[in-house]
Design an enzyme around this catalytic site. Structure first.
Site, PDB file in Angstrom:
ATOM      1  N   THR A  37      30.266  -0.122 -49.096  1.00  0.00           N
ATOM      2  CA  THR A  37      28.963   0.426 -48.761  1.00  0.00           C
ATOM      3  C   THR A  37      27.916   0.439 -49.857  1.00  0.00           C
ATOM      4  O   THR A  37      27.288  -0.559 -50.147  1.00  0.00           O
ATOM      5  CB  THR A  37      29.123   1.868 -48.262  1.00  0.00           C
ATOM      6  OG1 THR A  37      30.085   1.849 -47.232  1.00  0.00           O
ATOM      7  CG2 THR A  37      27.819   2.391 -47.704  1.00  0.00           C
ATOM      8  N   THR A  81      24.844  -7.061 -51.196  1.00  0.00           N
ATOM      9  CA  THR A  81      25.878  -7.799 -50.461  1.00  0.00           C
ATOM     10  C   THR A  81      25.273  -8.305 -49.158  1.00  0.00           C
ATOM     11  O   THR A  81      24.739  -9.396 -49.107  1.00  0.00           O
ATOM     12  CB  THR A  81      27.096  -6.887 -50.161  1.00  0.00           C
ATOM     13  OG1 THR A  81      26.658  -5.696 -49.525  1.00  0.00           O
ATOM     14  CG2 THR A  81      27.826  -6.562 -51.449  1.00  0.00           C
ATOM     15  N   GLU A 111      23.109  -2.955 -41.316  1.00  0.00           N
ATOM     16  CA  GLU A 111      23.420  -4.246 -40.708  1.00  0.00           C
ATOM     17  C   GLU A 111      23.051  -4.260 -39.233  1.00  0.00           C
ATOM     18  O   GLU A 111      23.410  -3.375 -38.470  1.00  0.00           O
ATOM     19  CB  GLU A 111      24.903  -4.550 -40.867  1.00  0.00           C
ATOM     20  CG  GLU A 111      25.218  -6.005 -40.681  1.00  0.00           C
ATOM     21  CD  GLU A 111      24.650  -6.852 -41.804  1.00  0.00           C
ATOM     22  OE1 GLU A 111      23.968  -7.841 -41.485  1.00  0.00           O
ATOM     23  OE2 GLU A 111      24.866  -6.512 -42.976  1.00  0.00           O
ATOM     24  N   THR A 117      35.438 -15.876 -36.907  1.00  0.00           N
ATOM     25  CA  THR A 117      35.609 -16.763 -35.737  1.00  0.00           C
ATOM     26  C   THR A 117      34.369 -17.600 -35.497  1.00  0.00           C
ATOM     27  O   THR A 117      33.339 -17.371 -36.116  1.00  0.00           O
ATOM     28  CB  THR A 117      35.907 -15.924 -34.483  1.00  0.00           C
ATOM     29  OG1 THR A 117      34.882 -14.905 -34.401  1.00  0.00           O
ATOM     30  CG2 THR A 117      37.257 -15.264 -34.595  1.00  0.00           C
ATOM     31  N   LYS A 166      22.068  -0.608 -53.411  1.00  0.00           N
ATOM     32  CA  LYS A 166      22.452  -1.592 -52.399  1.00  0.00           C
ATOM     33  C   LYS A 166      23.121  -0.855 -51.242  1.00  0.00           C
ATOM     34  O   LYS A 166      23.715   0.202 -51.437  1.00  0.00           O
ATOM     35  CB  LYS A 166      23.387  -2.650 -52.975  1.00  0.00           C
ATOM     36  CG  LYS A 166      24.718  -2.178 -53.522  1.00  0.00           C
ATOM     37  CD  LYS A 166      25.872  -2.084 -52.551  1.00  0.00           C
ATOM     38  CE  LYS A 166      26.059  -3.310 -51.722  1.00  0.00           C
ATOM     39  NZ  LYS A 166      27.280  -3.164 -50.856  1.00  0.00           N
ATOM     40  N   ASN A 181      29.993  -7.895 -36.995  1.00  0.00           N
ATOM     41  CA  ASN A 181      31.275  -7.300 -37.324  1.00  0.00           C
ATOM     42  C   ASN A 181      32.435  -7.850 -36.522  1.00  0.00           C
ATOM     43  O   ASN A 181      33.586  -7.597 -36.819  1.00  0.00           O
ATOM     44  CB  ASN A 181      31.196  -5.783 -37.151  1.00  0.00           C
ATOM     45  CG  ASN A 181      30.348  -5.189 -38.250  1.00  0.00           C
ATOM     46  OD1 ASN A 181      30.740  -5.203 -39.412  1.00  0.00           O
ATOM     47  ND2 ASN A 181      29.164  -4.738 -37.888  1.00  0.00           N
TER      48      ASN A 181
END
Lengths: 406, 406
Positions: free
Chosen positions: B191, B154, B275, B406, B180, B401
């Site tokens: 996750t 992902t 991440e 936006t 993953k 995150n």
């Protein structure tokens, strides 16, 4: 409410004086007070709650000894140095702080509460501390609360102070408080201190009972970054100079509620003032099977980095809220969970019975863009509710905590 | 080591084929595979471990049903949509994924493991899924592991794949795996998934025992952001086509160790690939009273935002490490704790017996600036040790995150 908010903080109750001075513990900056003294004219009932961290700073150990009697007359606290992880020397220094304070005030060392917050692993500069205590003693004043409130701050941006007044049998009773935050966030800085004073008449046992329940509902439900410090301490002194105290269940309930109000007010300020925070996040969990479950889930949501980041980004990411509830270790039926968000900008339901509710993204984002955001999670399982307080996770949080020495 | 690392991933063991295709679940981007299929030529012993989150996605529920028999032949997994919080429809869709896979492969639906990862709260586009499964079935190949490994990613930046070979009585046995990550970090993303294959001969019970212990020592000790997802799943298939399996305690120990090695390799990749992460943080706790204590403390340190931020800033802030240990809820005597940091740049002791060790700030900072940083905490209480894996907390974490929509 059965009480009114009044000015004056910890010196609003009768028979309390306070001072805050610059002792030279913080980087040479005479605008930054770093030593606080709070004194009761008479011996007061005293109760305290301490950090649950297994690593406890020297002042906590000494204060614990001193409060075994349930009585105290003075609180001496410094910022800029936590006197934590300082071994035997640290204990000696904390004892010495109490001795010097007692000597100057003409009271017993055992009647002195000692607190410190600041750098970990560095011995206290006792010469500065002693000089600071003498200076503070000279400046003790019935309007000294604000100075004391300033002197205990570390990375806080705002002074945290409040007082409330109510009546027992027509006689006014006052509870005052000051606190510092703002999360164990600034390098080496310890978390929170709160000092509460009241002129109500209470036994140490009554006082302890009221404090523990107030703290469980407020300070114990704040989360800034999930880290629990070595120096957390909440202390309350009740000197009885109002001449009245709770004599019935009903009066005790009023006192306890007012004390909790004071704690909640200070706790919210601490969360709102979390390092780098741009928003206060209030998480209300409803319909939990038990109070413990409600608290666990409220804390898990308020403490989730994903939820905190989403709020910072004004992203109505309800999946993260449900997930945090899911790993809180509490009873939960995902198929029953309703999730709402609320703020000055309005209210919106994000999820219904664990599935997406159709909501207006733009409105949801506007709601989350307010300074104070409320997340409401109804488990629809039972009657228990709890509210936890947190703040959003921002670039500044990382910046402050990463680039301290660089 | 009693085994050698070889190429081939999940198709390295005999009798396994795999494929990864683009089914159209991810944003229109034909380079991004999003549907994986792993098939054994024969019915295999099967075992699985699932997320502890009370909110569990539909595919987990279906897989749980199917693996009740302890046997399976195929794994079908999609990325881009987690099929979580999707109610009855989600369960129907997960069942349908198994049925379609079974029909095409000519096996029973109960022999199919179903997994999904991606957006929460959105129904699966079943037309795309079904077409994807047919396409994948046509592309099944004994060298298809890499494609399958790509198809389950992902927000991961790197493909996670490995295989090892060892011998029982002269006959080669192979264990392969793909996984993953990378933390429930990207908005709406779940996750971790790990799929393991082996041609060893094992009963479902033996396999389950080995998997549970391997996962407890590896995947269960990764923390990227403390959030546990709704879709976590680790599955292992053992088809026995090597003709040999553990027949003695010693041989079982070798198999279990090799399986744990494969899991640890994949777990480290997941932590490293967290991440926004710039560094892998390995926390080794030594001298704990119990294994549970060692794990609790290792996890607390690896999960502390303050420790993670300090590592990002290369700040040798040992006070935060000791504090995290202090609130882990494990037995601890601060006065005994030694803290070290280690990396390609060297090793340095930061604290001794809970007090500051005199160390070289510059060297410590250099050590923490390496790509892989090890924090060693010796509690000096007992014999138990544990290693947890995490990553640093960076601006990018917050950015990814916060600013998704936006």
């Amino acid at each position: 409410m059965e009480w009114e908010v009044i000015p004056g903080g910890v010196t609003a109750p009768r028979g309390f004086r306070a001072a805050g001075v610059y002792a030279g513990l913080k980087k040479a900056n005479r605008d930054k007070k770093d030593l606080a003294l709070i004194v009761s004219d008479t011996l007061a009932s005293a109760a305290a709650v301490y950090t649950t961290n297994k690593v406890q700073a020297a002042p906590l150990k000494i204060t614990r000894e001193h409060l075994a009697s349930g009585r105290a007359r003075a609180i001496v606290a410094n910022s800029g140095n936590a006197n934590a992880c300082t071994g035997e020397q640290g204990l000696k220094d904390a004892r010495r702080m109490a001795e010097v304070t007692a000597e100057i005030l003409g009271i017993k060392p055992q009647e002195v509460v000692v607190a410190s917050t600041g750098v970990i692993g560095v011995p206290l500069p006792m010469d500065k501390i002693e000089a600071g205590i003498r200076k503070a003693a000279q400046e003790l004043s019935p309007t000294g609360s604000r100075a004391a409130a300033e002197a205990i701050l570390t990375t806080d941006l705002r002074v945290k102070e409040i007082a409330v007044r109510f009546h027992f049998k027509g006689s006014p009773v006052v509870i005052g408080g000051i606190a510092k935050g703002s999360g164990m966030i600034h390098p080496h800085m310890a978390t929170m201190l709160a000092f509460l004073t009241t002129d109500a008449v209470l036994s140490p046992e009554q006082l302890k009972k009221a404090l523990v329940s107030a703290v469980d509902n407020t300070f114990n439900l704040i989360t800034v970054d999930g880290d629990t410090s070595t120096n957390d301490m909440v202390v309350v002194l009740a000197n009885g100079l109002s001449g009245v105290g709770p004599t019935s269940e009903e009066e005790y309930r009023i006192f306890a509620a007012a004390l909790e109000y004071v704690c909640r007010y200070l706790a919210r300020l601490i969360a709102r003032d979390g390092e780098g925070a741009s928003r206060l996040i209030e998480v209300e969990v409803r319909g939990a099977a038990t109070l413990t479950d409600a608290r666990k889930i409220a804390r898990a949501i308020a403490g989730s980095n994903l939820v905190k980041s989403a709020v910072f980004g004004a992203d109505a990411n309800w999946g993260r809220i449900l997930c945090a509830a899911g790993y809180a270790g509490a009873e939960l039926d995902p198929g029953r969970v309703d999730i709402f968000i609320e703020s000055a900008a309005g209210c919106e339901q994000l999820a219904s019975k664990g599935e997406p509710a159709c909501f207006d993204e733009a409105k949801a984002s506007a709601i989350l863009s307010a300074e104070e955001v409320k997340i409401i999670v109804d488990l629809n399982l039972g009657q228990a509710t709890a509210v936890a307080y947190g703040c959003d996770l921002t670039y500044d949080y990382v910046k402050i905590n990463a680039s301290y020495r660089t």
